[in-house]
Scaffold this active site. Sequence first.
Site, PDB file in Angstrom:
ATOM      1  N   PHE A  24      11.038 -31.089 -69.556  1.00  0.00           N
ATOM      2  CA  PHE A  24      10.738 -31.260 -68.134  1.00  0.00           C
ATOM      3  C   PHE A  24      11.975 -31.809 -67.433  1.00  0.00           C
ATOM      4  O   PHE A  24      12.503 -32.851 -67.823  1.00  0.00           O
ATOM      5  CB  PHE A  24       9.559 -32.219 -67.951  1.00  0.00           C
ATOM      6  N   GLY A  25      12.431 -31.117 -66.389  1.00  0.00           N
ATOM      7  CA  GLY A  25      13.572 -31.570 -65.596  1.00  0.00           C
ATOM      8  C   GLY A  25      13.122 -32.027 -64.227  1.00  0.00           C
ATOM      9  O   GLY A  25      12.290 -31.377 -63.587  1.00  0.00           O
ATOM     10  N   TYR A  26      13.648 -33.161 -63.769  1.00  0.00           N
ATOM     11  CA  TYR A  26      13.261 -33.705 -62.462  1.00  0.00           C
ATOM     12  C   TYR A  26      14.468 -33.961 -61.560  1.00  0.00           C
ATOM     13  O   TYR A  26      14.316 -34.326 -60.402  1.00  0.00           O
ATOM     14  CB  TYR A  26      12.469 -35.014 -62.650  1.00  0.00           C
ATOM     15  N   GLY A  27      15.691 -33.834 -62.131  1.00  0.00           N
ATOM     16  CA  GLY A  27      16.918 -34.073 -61.357  1.00  0.00           C
ATOM     17  C   GLY A  27      17.734 -32.792 -61.365  1.00  0.00           C
ATOM     18  O   GLY A  27      17.237 -31.726 -60.972  1.00  0.00           O
ATOM     19  N   SER A  28      18.966 -32.889 -61.870  1.00  0.00           N
ATOM     20  CA  SER A  28      19.806 -31.676 -61.889  1.00  0.00           C
ATOM     21  C   SER A  28      19.211 -30.603 -62.791  1.00  0.00           C
ATOM     22  O   SER A  28      19.510 -29.415 -62.630  1.00  0.00           O
ATOM     23  CB  SER A  28      21.223 -32.026 -62.349  1.00  0.00           C
ATOM     24  N   GLU A  99      23.118 -35.052 -71.082  1.00  0.00           N
ATOM     25  CA  GLU A  99      22.347 -36.218 -70.603  1.00  0.00           C
ATOM     26  C   GLU A  99      22.732 -37.508 -71.338  1.00  0.00           C
ATOM     27  O   GLU A  99      21.961 -38.459 -71.358  1.00  0.00           O
ATOM     28  CB  GLU A  99      20.842 -35.946 -70.784  1.00  0.00           C
TER      29      GLU A  99
END
Length: 194
Positions: A24-28, A99
């Site tokens: 799950f990605g929430y930023g870049s 990351e």
Amino acid sequence: MSHNTIALNKQRQPLDHLESVWLFGYGSLIYKADFEYLQRRPAFIWGWQRRFWQGSHDHRGTPEAPGRVATLIEKPGARCAGMAYKVTPDTFEHLDHREKNGYLRVFTALHWLDEPGEAEGLVYLASADNEAWLGPATEAEIAAHIARSEGPSGPNSEYLLKLAEALRELDEHDEHVFAIEQELIKIPADNLPE
Ligand code: SIN
């Protein structure tokens, strides 16, 4: 905790026994998918809110002048939307490197944005005990910080503006991100890095 989390993520959470993993990605990770994936779909998680409280020494700033990027802060009842990717475990070689500046991966439940249903997935979190942590500031202060920062991946402002744009494409309203964007837009262009 050292801000380079590559070894820690590998040791804490081997993934090689799995055939595929949801991320799950929430930023870049919403707008920059520089890796191969099997499937991509909008999703959200419960209990977390997006905040520009993490320092970036390696992408949108430098160790001497860190930028500000997104992390997740625990908040009961909060909902954070983003993008989920189904990937093969070897993809985490690249992701852990990308990351590495303070983010640890944890498993959480992902809910699909476009239809009922959920899956277990990984999310990268940078918490207050990592060396690159910057913590809270007003949205105007965060915008000013972002306006003067840049790093090997480009201007910090690009990170913010692309994230805001990606959230609009998902039809998501994130007060914090949009308030920082509004503050950034007020800053004269000659104060931004080229
Ligand atoms: C993410 O996008 O999910 C993690 C933070 C980032 O890389 O911007």
